[in-house]
Scaffold this active site. Structure first.
Site, PDB file in Angstrom:
ATOM      1  N   LYS A   1       0.956  -1.239   0.007  1.00  0.00           N
ATOM      2  CA  LYS A   1      -0.116  -0.126   0.098  1.00  0.00           C
ATOM      3  C   LYS A   1       1.013   1.063  -0.069  1.00  0.00           C
ATOM      4  CE  LYS A   1      -3.711   1.856   2.697  1.00  0.00           C
ATOM      5  NZ  LYS A   1      -4.628   1.793   3.847  1.00  0.00           N
TER       6      LYS A   1
ATOM      7  N   ILE B   1      -7.882   0.811   9.735  1.00  0.00           N
ATOM      8  CA  ILE B   1      -8.412   1.426  10.794  1.00  0.00           C
ATOM      9  C   ILE B   1     -10.119   1.551  11.032  1.00  0.00           C
ATOM     10  CG2 ILE B   1      -8.616   3.880   9.516  1.00  0.00           C
ATOM     11  CD1 ILE B   1      -7.473   5.000  12.266  1.00  0.00           C
ATOM     12  N   GLY B   2     -10.757   1.114  10.062  1.00  0.00           N
ATOM     13  CA  GLY B   2     -12.046   0.990  10.058  1.00  0.00           C
ATOM     14  C   GLY B   2     -12.818  -0.087   9.065  1.00  0.00           C
ATOM     15  N   GLY B   3     -11.735  -0.786   8.543  1.00  0.00           N
ATOM     16  CA  GLY B   3     -12.286  -1.818   7.587  1.00  0.00           C
ATOM     17  C   GLY B   3     -11.365  -1.650   6.376  1.00  0.00           C
ATOM     18  N   SER B   4     -10.306  -0.874   6.511  1.00  0.00           N
ATOM     19  CA  SER B   4      -9.315  -0.566   5.127  1.00  0.00           C
ATOM     20  C   SER B   4      -8.853  -1.723   4.434  1.00  0.00           C
ATOM     21  CB  SER B   4      -8.413   0.477   5.584  1.00  0.00           C
ATOM     22  OG  SER B   4      -9.256   1.634   5.956  1.00  0.00           O
TER      23      SER B   4
ATOM     24  N   SER C   1      -9.285   1.738   2.779  1.00  0.00           N
ATOM     25  CA  SER C   1      -8.363   2.478   2.056  1.00  0.00           C
ATOM     26  C   SER C   1      -7.268   1.846   1.125  1.00  0.00           C
ATOM     27  CB  SER C   1      -7.807   3.496   2.981  1.00  0.00           C
ATOM     28  OG  SER C   1      -6.972   2.778   3.918  1.00  0.00           O
ATOM     29  N   SER C   2      -7.475   0.381   1.496  1.00  0.00           N
ATOM     30  CA  SER C   2      -6.322  -0.348   0.854  1.00  0.00           C
ATOM     31  C   SER C   2      -7.053  -0.799  -0.682  1.00  0.00           C
ATOM     32  CB  SER C   2      -6.101  -1.838   1.582  1.00  0.00           C
ATOM     33  OG  SER C   2      -5.567  -1.364   2.815  1.00  0.00           O
TER      34      SER C   2
ATOM     35  N   LEU D   1      -6.715   8.657   3.384  1.00  0.00           N
ATOM     36  CA  LEU D   1      -6.863   7.241   4.037  1.00  0.00           C
ATOM     37  C   LEU D   1      -8.200   7.303   4.551  1.00  0.00           C
ATOM     38  CD1 LEU D   1      -3.287   6.349   5.298  1.00  0.00           C
ATOM     39  CD2 LEU D   1      -4.250   5.970   3.042  1.00  0.00           C
TER      40      LEU D   1
END
Length: 585
Positions: free
Chosen positions: A149, A245-248, A224-225, A198
């Protein structure tokens, strides 16, 4: 002002009327985001970054052409079909050499990027590293090309996080995980795209543009990934590294039909990974692998959890990968839920959980109903107030000098409101849009250091209360939905609420992973027509629109365990993967 207009188009008429009076003020704030650089300076920096990317792609294409001319016997088609386990075995025994594997994946990546725009640049040093691999021949990932990433530190390359202010600040050294990958014989060969700042599950930024879904270009790859999800889902990489961080990691895995694993925070080193919110402690981010299958995730974790990482980053607990737990066949007691009570799942999300539940029960496991504790409180008071404890000030500062990406504008508009206006609108929205009301209140942040400490204590309490609930239910693991299928473009920024299925486990610091198990069918699409949602508010209506037209897209489920039980989580993911495969045979 365009961001405001777009936001107003997606709220109820009464809500829109309340926001109209704030439009001029928000317009002023959006202009202020440009103050870090002049537009001309920002444009020049973006152009420079784009030129670097173009140059790296062209040089890589030239190298691939030269290699193909001199090695016509290379069977790239066969190499690209091999699983990571099969590939590493052939590399170790010498029936394949790293060079032919490297060039096969490089060529596939370059081709795929032309369609999906998933890469931010080729790591040209990988060509030299590939020639000197013999010193790491005993590494678990010997000869394996690995994508990383964009926010992973790689010496002499930017980690921009999609914001102009971070350009032209190349890393002075590799991140710890990149160093460990190289030590294990892997070849990091490409950096992949991310959303601006991100903090989004779309994948677009004003520097490198928008990444498309490998299954349907009209859909997002997630974030974000998202560059990783698209590249692996399209076959251009068989192992990649993301952050969550939240499902990235898990959302792109869900949207792109691959496997993704978010370990317990702190299990892998985050040293050298760039973040917009460095220092934020309420909801920790963590690095993790993404791949085509669960065995690849496990092999990656095994390779990374080694003495070299523990030496480079002594803050990581020296816990090697427990292969015995991963390979265990012990029957488990598994909690399950179809809905978290905050976001009604799409029909395919709920169906996938039901189908996997039935497969696990038939295999001898015990499945028991489970309910999350007070999800709305956790999302708003603990997550939103934690990540945006400063009222989004840090995020807005990082955007200074950057054009705001279309995918982020709807999300940024309420962040940019002054606190007094957030509170006023929250009060006015309460009677008819309760979720937006409490969300705006959360966006005000915590207010003081004393309140921040109270917020940290509340997070600790929620974690302990949830663990106690698990103990009460006597469960080893949890099976639950993951948001999906992939959204239509430009919906993610309007639907921060819908990541409740993944975000909660970042707050709880529980390891969690996603496995693809099904695809959206015609019955799911028909059932979606009758979707109402838990709150039957504007966000529920937007979610229905976001996932519509998804027939044929992949759908996953999520497996979760308690902190530091990463191997058990992967073991459950592996069993789900095997049972689904057997059911389709």
């Amino acid at each position: 002002m365009e961001g405001v207009k777009r936001y107003l188009e997606n709220v109820e008429p009464r809500t829109a009327a309340l926001f109209t009076g704030a439009a001029c003020m928000i317009g002023t704030v959006m202009v202020l985001l440009q103050k870090g650089y002049t537009q001309r300076e920002a444009k020049a920096k973006i152009q420079k970054a784009q030129n670097r990317r173009t140059d790296s792609l062209q040089r890589a294409e030239h190298a691939v052409l030269q290699y193909n001319k001199s090695h016509p016997e290379t069977d790239s088609a066969l190499i690209l079909t091999l699983s990571l386990s099969e590939l590493t075995k052939k590399l170790q025994e010498g029936s394949l050499n790293p060079e032919e594997v490297f060039y096969s994946y490089m060529e596939k990546t370059l081709d795929l990027n032309k369609d999906l725009n998933c890469c931010t640049g080729i790591l040209l040093e990988s060509f030299d590293q590939m020639k000197t691999l013999d010193s790491n021949r005993k590494g678990l990932l010997y000869g394996v090309p690995v994508s990383i990433k964009e926010n992973y530190g790689y010496k002499n390359y930017d980690s921009s996080c999609g914001v102009v202010i971070n350009l032209d600040h190349p890393a002075k050294e590799d991140s710890v995980l990149v160093e460990v990958l190289k030590k294990q014989g892997a070849i990091p060969f490409v950096k992949t795209n991310i959303p601006q700042a991100l903090l989004s599950y779309e994948c677009s930024n004003p520097i490198f543009g928008q990444t498309l879904n490998p299954h349907n270009p009209l859909k997002t790859s997630g974030g974000s990934s998202g560059g990783e999800g698209a590249l692996i889902g399209g076959g251009g990489s068989l192992l990649g590294m993301g952050s969550d961080i939240g499902g990235s990691i898990r959302l792109p895995a869900s949207f792109c039909g691959i496997c993704g694993f978010k370990p317990t925070p702190g299990r892998l080193s985050s040293q050298g990974l760039s973040s917009i919110y460095r220092g934020q402690k309420s909801v920790p981010s963590c690095a993790g692998p993404m791949a085509r299958d669960v065995d690849s995730l496990a092999l990656c974790m095994q390779a990374l959890l080694c003495d070299h990482m523990f030496s480079l980053d002594p803050t990581v607990p020296p816990m090697p990968f427990n292969v015995q737990i991963y390979q265990s066949s012990k029957r488990l007691r598994i909690g399950y839920l179809e809905s978290d009570g905050y976001t009604q799942p799409s029909p395919s999300m709920a169906r996938s959980v039901r189908e996997v539940k039935a497969l696990l029960e038939a295999a001898g496991h015990t499945l028991v109903p489970y309910r999350h504790l007070n999800v709305e409180y956790a999302i708003v008071e603990l997550v939103v107030k934690g990540i945006l404890a400063d009222g989004a000030t840090t995020l807005l500062q990082k955007l200074e000098g950057s054009p705001v990406d279309p995918c982020l504008k709807a999300q940024i508009v309420p962040y940019a409101l002054p606190i007094w206006l957030k509170k006023t609108l929250s009060f006015l929205l309460k009677p008819f849009f309760s979720r937006a009301s409490v969300f705006l209140q959360g966006l005000c942040g915590v207010g003081s250091i004393q309140d921040l400490w109270k917020q940290h204590a509340a997070v600790e309490d929620y974690i302990q209360e949830t663990i106690a609930e698990w103990r009460k239910c006597n469960i080893d693991a949890l099976l639950c939905p993951v948001t999906g299928p992939a959204y239509n473009h430009l919906y993610c920024g309007k639907l921060s609420s819908a990541v409740s299925y993944t975000l909660l486990f970042n707050l709880l610091q529980f390891p969690a992973g996603v496995v693809p198990v099904s695809t959206v069918n015609a019955e799911d699409e028909e059932e979606l027509k009758h979707y109402k949602g838990v709150y039957q508010d504007q966000w529920d209506k937007l979610f229905k629109q976001a996932v519509s037209g998804g027939e044929g897209l992949p759908v996953g489920v999520q497996c979760v365990t308690l902190p530091w039980q990463d191997e058990l989580c992967l073991r459950l993911m592996k069993e789900v993967e095997q049972l689904v495969k057997q059911s389709k045979a």
